[in-house]
Design a protein around this motif. Structure first.
Motif, PDB file in Angstrom:
ATOM      1  N   VAL A   1      23.828  36.407 -52.782  1.00  0.00           N
ATOM      2  CA  VAL A   1      22.469  36.928 -52.606  1.00  0.00           C
ATOM      3  C   VAL A   1      22.055  36.634 -51.167  1.00  0.00           C
ATOM      4  O   VAL A   1      22.390  35.573 -50.626  1.00  0.00           O
ATOM      5  N   ALA A   2      21.341  37.578 -50.537  1.00  0.00           N
ATOM      6  CA  ALA A   2      20.858  37.397 -49.168  1.00  0.00           C
ATOM      7  C   ALA A   2      20.026  36.118 -49.080  1.00  0.00           C
ATOM      8  O   ALA A   2      19.293  35.780 -50.012  1.00  0.00           O
ATOM      9  N   GLU A   3      20.148  35.410 -47.952  1.00  0.00           N
ATOM     10  CA  GLU A   3      19.496  34.093 -47.823  1.00  0.00           C
ATOM     11  C   GLU A   3      18.238  34.100 -46.968  1.00  0.00           C
ATOM     12  O   GLU A   3      17.442  33.177 -47.042  1.00  0.00           O
ATOM     13  N   LEU A   4      18.084  35.109 -46.115  1.00  0.00           N
ATOM     14  CA  LEU A   4      17.020  35.008 -45.101  1.00  0.00           C
ATOM     15  C   LEU A   4      15.668  35.505 -45.591  1.00  0.00           C
ATOM     16  O   LEU A   4      14.665  35.346 -44.909  1.00  0.00           O
ATOM     17  N   GLY A   5      15.635  36.103 -46.770  1.00  0.00           N
ATOM     18  CA  GLY A   5      14.365  36.495 -47.372  1.00  0.00           C
ATOM     19  C   GLY A   5      13.592  37.513 -46.551  1.00  0.00           C
ATOM     20  O   GLY A   5      14.170  38.334 -45.837  1.00  0.00           O
ATOM     21  N   ASP A   6      12.278  37.404 -46.634  1.00  0.00           N
ATOM     22  CA  ASP A   6      11.357  38.367 -46.045  1.00  0.00           C
ATOM     23  C   ASP A   6      11.484  38.517 -44.531  1.00  0.00           C
ATOM     24  O   ASP A   6      11.179  39.555 -43.983  1.00  0.00           O
ATOM     25  N   LEU A   7      11.896  37.442 -43.860  1.00  0.00           N
ATOM     26  CA  LEU A   7      11.965  37.484 -42.397  1.00  0.00           C
ATOM     27  C   LEU A   7      13.314  38.002 -41.889  1.00  0.00           C
ATOM     28  O   LEU A   7      13.494  38.176 -40.687  1.00  0.00           O
ATOM     29  N   GLY A   8      14.248  38.267 -42.808  1.00  0.00           N
ATOM     30  CA  GLY A   8      15.593  38.680 -42.408  1.00  0.00           C
ATOM     31  C   GLY A   8      15.608  39.914 -41.511  1.00  0.00           C
ATOM     32  O   GLY A   8      16.363  39.979 -40.542  1.00  0.00           O
ATOM     33  N   GLY A   9      14.746  40.884 -41.839  1.00  0.00           N
ATOM     34  CA  GLY A   9      14.705  42.119 -41.046  1.00  0.00           C
ATOM     35  C   GLY A   9      14.258  41.856 -39.619  1.00  0.00           C
ATOM     36  O   GLY A   9      14.860  42.354 -38.657  1.00  0.00           O
ATOM     37  N   ALA A  10      13.192  41.060 -39.455  1.00  0.00           N
ATOM     38  CA  ALA A  10      12.669  40.777 -38.112  1.00  0.00           C
ATOM     39  C   ALA A  10      13.649  39.909 -37.316  1.00  0.00           C
ATOM     40  O   ALA A  10      13.880  40.136 -36.124  1.00  0.00           O
TER      41      ALA A  10
ATOM     42  N   GLY B   1      17.354  42.886 -50.539  1.00  0.00           N
ATOM     43  CA  GLY B   1      16.303  43.819 -50.951  1.00  0.00           C
ATOM     44  C   GLY B   1      15.371  43.186 -51.973  1.00  0.00           C
ATOM     45  O   GLY B   1      15.671  42.123 -52.544  1.00  0.00           O
ATOM     46  N   GLY B   2      14.235  43.827 -52.214  1.00  0.00           N
ATOM     47  CA  GLY B   2      13.201  43.284 -53.102  1.00  0.00           C
ATOM     48  C   GLY B   2      13.728  42.966 -54.496  1.00  0.00           C
ATOM     49  O   GLY B   2      13.534  41.856 -55.015  1.00  0.00           O
ATOM     50  N   LEU B   3      14.425  43.917 -55.108  1.00  0.00           N
ATOM     51  CA  LEU B   3      14.964  43.686 -56.452  1.00  0.00           C
ATOM     52  C   LEU B   3      16.160  42.742 -56.406  1.00  0.00           C
ATOM     53  O   LEU B   3      16.302  41.861 -57.248  1.00  0.00           O
ATOM     54  N   GLY B   4      17.006  42.925 -55.403  1.00  0.00           N
ATOM     55  CA  GLY B   4      18.222  42.119 -55.292  1.00  0.00           C
ATOM     56  C   GLY B   4      17.901  40.639 -55.173  1.00  0.00           C
ATOM     57  O   GLY B   4      18.514  39.802 -55.840  1.00  0.00           O
ATOM     58  N   VAL B   5      16.912  40.307 -54.319  1.00  0.00           N
ATOM     59  CA  VAL B   5      16.566  38.909 -54.104  1.00  0.00           C
ATOM     60  C   VAL B   5      15.807  38.362 -55.308  1.00  0.00           C
ATOM     61  O   VAL B   5      16.039  37.247 -55.760  1.00  0.00           O
ATOM     62  N   ARG B   6      14.921  39.182 -55.889  1.00  0.00           N
ATOM     63  CA  ARG B   6      14.130  38.727 -57.031  1.00  0.00           C
ATOM     64  C   ARG B   6      15.030  38.429 -58.241  1.00  0.00           C
ATOM     65  O   ARG B   6      14.881  37.427 -58.906  1.00  0.00           O
ATOM     66  N   PHE B   7      16.003  39.301 -58.502  1.00  0.00           N
ATOM     67  CA  PHE B   7      16.896  39.075 -59.650  1.00  0.00           C
ATOM     68  C   PHE B   7      17.953  38.019 -59.358  1.00  0.00           C
ATOM     69  O   PHE B   7      18.480  37.392 -60.268  1.00  0.00           O
ATOM     70  N   GLY B   8      18.302  37.872 -58.086  1.00  0.00           N
ATOM     71  CA  GLY B   8      19.114  36.734 -57.646  1.00  0.00           C
ATOM     72  C   GLY B   8      20.517  36.636 -58.221  1.00  0.00           C
ATOM     73  O   GLY B   8      21.123  37.630 -58.638  1.00  0.00           O
TER      74      GLY B   8
ATOM     75  N   SER C   1      33.990  40.268 -42.188  1.00  0.00           N
ATOM     76  CA  SER C   1      33.696  41.638 -42.627  1.00  0.00           C
ATOM     77  C   SER C   1      32.863  41.567 -43.898  1.00  0.00           C
ATOM     78  O   SER C   1      33.100  40.710 -44.752  1.00  0.00           O
ATOM     79  N   LEU C   2      31.862  42.402 -43.979  1.00  0.00           N
ATOM     80  CA  LEU C   2      31.054  42.407 -45.202  1.00  0.00           C
ATOM     81  C   LEU C   2      30.273  43.706 -45.370  1.00  0.00           C
ATOM     82  O   LEU C   2      30.124  44.501 -44.440  1.00  0.00           O
ATOM     83  N   LEU C   3      29.802  43.848 -46.600  1.00  0.00           N
ATOM     84  CA  LEU C   3      28.964  44.978 -46.967  1.00  0.00           C
ATOM     85  C   LEU C   3      27.616  44.411 -47.418  1.00  0.00           C
ATOM     86  O   LEU C   3      27.578  43.526 -48.265  1.00  0.00           O
ATOM     87  N   GLY C   4      26.531  44.896 -46.826  1.00  0.00           N
ATOM     88  CA  GLY C   4      25.195  44.493 -47.276  1.00  0.00           C
ATOM     89  C   GLY C   4      24.627  45.590 -48.166  1.00  0.00           C
ATOM     90  O   GLY C   4      24.716  46.777 -47.828  1.00  0.00           O
ATOM     91  N   VAL C   5      24.101  45.205 -49.317  1.00  0.00           N
ATOM     92  CA  VAL C   5      23.502  46.178 -50.240  1.00  0.00           C
ATOM     93  C   VAL C   5      22.056  45.749 -50.466  1.00  0.00           C
ATOM     94  O   VAL C   5      21.813  44.672 -51.035  1.00  0.00           O
ATOM     95  N   PHE C   6      21.100  46.530 -49.992  1.00  0.00           N
ATOM     96  CA  PHE C   6      19.693  46.151 -50.071  1.00  0.00           C
ATOM     97  C   PHE C   6      19.003  46.990 -51.142  1.00  0.00           C
ATOM     98  O   PHE C   6      18.680  48.153 -50.939  1.00  0.00           O
ATOM     99  N   TRP C   7      18.812  46.331 -52.296  1.00  0.00           N
ATOM    100  CA  TRP C   7      18.341  46.980 -53.517  1.00  0.00           C
ATOM    101  C   TRP C   7      16.821  46.858 -53.587  1.00  0.00           C
ATOM    102  O   TRP C   7      16.298  45.791 -53.898  1.00  0.00           O
ATOM    103  N   GLY C   8      16.136  47.960 -53.247  1.00  0.00           N
ATOM    104  CA  GLY C   8      14.681  47.972 -53.272  1.00  0.00           C
ATOM    105  C   GLY C   8      14.197  49.334 -53.735  1.00  0.00           C
ATOM    106  O   GLY C   8      14.780  49.910 -54.656  1.00  0.00           O
ATOM    107  N   THR C   9      13.152  49.851 -53.086  1.00  0.00           N
ATOM    108  CA  THR C   9      12.628  51.177 -53.442  1.00  0.00           C
ATOM    109  C   THR C   9      13.745  52.213 -53.386  1.00  0.00           C
ATOM    110  O   THR C   9      13.889  53.047 -54.270  1.00  0.00           O
TER     111      THR C   9
END
Ligand SMILES: [Zn+2]
Length: 325
Positions: free
Chosen positions: A307-316, A274-281, A140-148
């Motif tokens: 921190v999310a591991e799959l980076g830019d390709l995670g969505g696809a 998310g963009g900010l989440g991954v960048r700030f790490g 079980s988990l919660l994903g938080v995608f911090w971007g725009t």
């Protein structure tokens, strides 16, 4: 001969974003054998967007050396209201001319010769982290995608939880009644404090009122017209007081909302992407964890934070997993 749904069959995945369309060809094990990226059209309507999506997927298939009609299926992670039953997408407001409903799955399926499923972009990205990324050890988990904005996804008991289609909107959990105006039009949502869009609007107001900041100088130096994740990171690196204040406020809001969600669901882990989440790490994931801790009802066993591991390709990749369920 292997059936289309058999092990090892390739799937397509498309992540439809406000600025780019990312397509990938993905094996059942989650390995990417071809990918392509195109800019999201800024004018026209859903048909034009669908046509660019089809082109991106064909390019990814070319790179992988396969035909699109040989794919077991093509999944799409879409913004807006993505109906998994009908394959229609409505109200994708950051895409051109997309206020009504559009049969995205049918349109793409006709263009590409393979079955197509659509789902919410953040839900599929969360599912990708759950199955292949930072969330692998958990049920079980919660994903938080911090971007725009700030999107969320929920996995409960090993499955995506979408509610009646709109679950996981963590960005619109209320962290302050009667608080700041959110891009959604309501007040006090977490995204009103933490979304990059809302933070930029606040920074521009404070700068106009005389607040000291290098944010906009850095933006101009880098030839940008908006405050990207990289600009926020550079400003923080230089100890910019306004950037520190606004990012600190965002961390508080995210921690408050995530803790409230954990109090309700008691998930094992929170994945920050998310963009900010991954960048700030990692250092900022820890700050969010600290902030969460203040609000956890059962605080002796807080959820793991990653921190999310799959980076830019995670969505696809996550979109391709729609043919794995
Ligand atoms: Zn809101």
């Amino acid at each position: 001969m292997q059936t289309a749904a058999g092990n090892g069959a390739l799937r397509g995945g498309i992540d439809l974003g406000g600025t780019k369309i990312q397509a990938a060809i993905v094996s059942a094990a989650g390995e990417v054998s071809g990918e392509a990226r195109r800019a999201t059209p800024t004018s026209g309507g859903p048909k034009d967007v669908a046509s660019e999506m089809a082109k991106a997927l064909v390019e990814a298939a070319d790179a992988a050396g396969v035909q699109t009609d040989s794919l077991a299926g093509i999944g799409v992670g879409s913004p807006g209201d993505a109906d998994e039953q009908t394959g229609e997408v409505a109200e994708a407001k950051n895409l051109p001319g997309w206020s009504g409903s559009f049969p995205l799955a049918t349109t793409l399926s006709e263009a590409l010769g393979a079955p197509v499923r659509v789902a919410n972009d953040v839900d599929v990205a969360t599912n990708a982290e759950f199955k292949l990324g930072a969330g692998k050890p958990y049920r079980s988990l919660l994903g938080v995608f911090w971007g725009t904005g700030v999107g969320g996804g929920v996995i409960l008991d090993g499955k995506r939880w979408v509610g009646r289609g709109a679950a996981g909107e963590i960005g619109h959990m209320v962290v302050k009644r009667g608080g700041a105006r959110c891009p959604c039009g309501r007040r006090g949502c977490m995204e009103a404090y933490a979304g990059r869009g809302a933070m930029e609007a606040k920074a521009r107001r404070e700068h106009a009122d005389g607040a000291k900041t290098k944010l906009f100088e850095i933006m101009e130096e880098h030839d940008r017209d908006r405050l990207t994740s990289g600009i926020w990171e550079r400003a923080i690196h230089h100890g910019d007081p306004l950037a520190e204040k606004l990012i600190g406020r965002a961390v508080e809001a995210i921690g408050t909302a995530a803790a409230s969600a954990v109090n309700l669901l008691d998930v094992e882990a929170v994945i920050i992407g998310g963009g900010l989440g991954v960048r700030f790490g990692e250092p900022y994931a820890e700050k969010i964890a600290k902030e969460m801790h203040k609000h956890l009802f059962v605080d002796e066993r807080p959820p793991a934070i990653h921190v999310a591991e799959l980076g830019d390709l995670g969505g696809a990749i996550g979109a391709s997993l729609l043919f794995d369920e």
